[in-house]
Scaffold this motif. Structure first.
Motif, short mmCIF file in Angstrom:
data_model
loop_
_atom_site.label_atom_id
_atom_site.label_comp_id
_atom_site.label_asym_id
_atom_site.label_seq_id
_atom_site.Cartn_x
_atom_site.Cartn_y
_atom_site.Cartn_z
N ALA A 88 0.83 -1.21 0.00
CA ALA A 88 0.00 0.00 0.00
C ALA A 88 0.86 1.26 0.00
N LEU A 89 1.95 1.24 0.78
CA LEU A 89 2.86 2.39 0.80
C LEU A 89 3.52 2.59 -0.56
N LEU A 129 -4.49 1.61 1.11
CA LEU A 129 -4.02 1.98 2.45
C LEU A 129 -5.11 1.75 3.50
N SER A 164 2.07 4.27 7.15
CA SER A 164 0.85 4.01 6.39
C SER A 164 -0.27 4.97 6.77
N ARG A 220 -1.91 7.60 4.28
CA ARG A 220 -3.35 7.63 4.06
C ARG A 220 -3.90 9.03 4.26
#
Length: 128
Positions: free
Chosen positions: A36-37, A77, A113, A117
């Motif tokens: 996600a990062l 995220l 994260s 986000r």
């Protein structure tokens, strides 16, 4: 402590699965958070590449592609962070805190994260 934790299907595409024990759970969480990062960090580059690959007669402004990839990153995220919350609930607050104290890299990954986000969501709000 062995427990079976059901992870919900995520945007990352890992599908439905079961993690047995906390080591496997932590490994899956780290993997999802890192993915996600990476998505959040590559929004601009991915948007630019998609724009260049689009037929010039159908091409939208660059901001269209950036917003599209920001949405993807936000979903990824948020999904990963929801699984962190679910894992905390499953393991219990005390065990979770002990885990974060012994696994500093996971704690840092979660913090990064959350920051990413918030930045992605702020960029989306600003763009709209």
């Amino acid at each position: 402590m062995q427990s079976i934790i059901r992870l919900r299907s995520s945007f990352v595409g890992l599908g439905r699965g079961f993690a047995t024990g906390s080591k496997e759970l932590l490994s899956q969480l780290k993997s999802k958070l890192e993915s996600a990062l990476e998505m959040a960090r590559s929004v601009d580059m991915s948007a630019g590449q998609l724009m260049l690959e689009t037929d010039p007669s159908n091409r939208q402004p660059r901001s269209f592609y950036v917003l599209r990839y920001l949405d993807f990153a936000d979903v990824q995220l948020s999904s990963a962070l929801e699984e962190v919350t679910a894992a905390e609930g499953e393991l219990g607050t005390k065990t979770w805190r002990e885990t974060l104290q012994t696994s500093r890299d996971l704690a840092i990954l979660i913090a990064e994260s959350r920051l990413a986000r918030d930045q992605v969501q702020a960029s989306i709000r600003y763009a709209l």
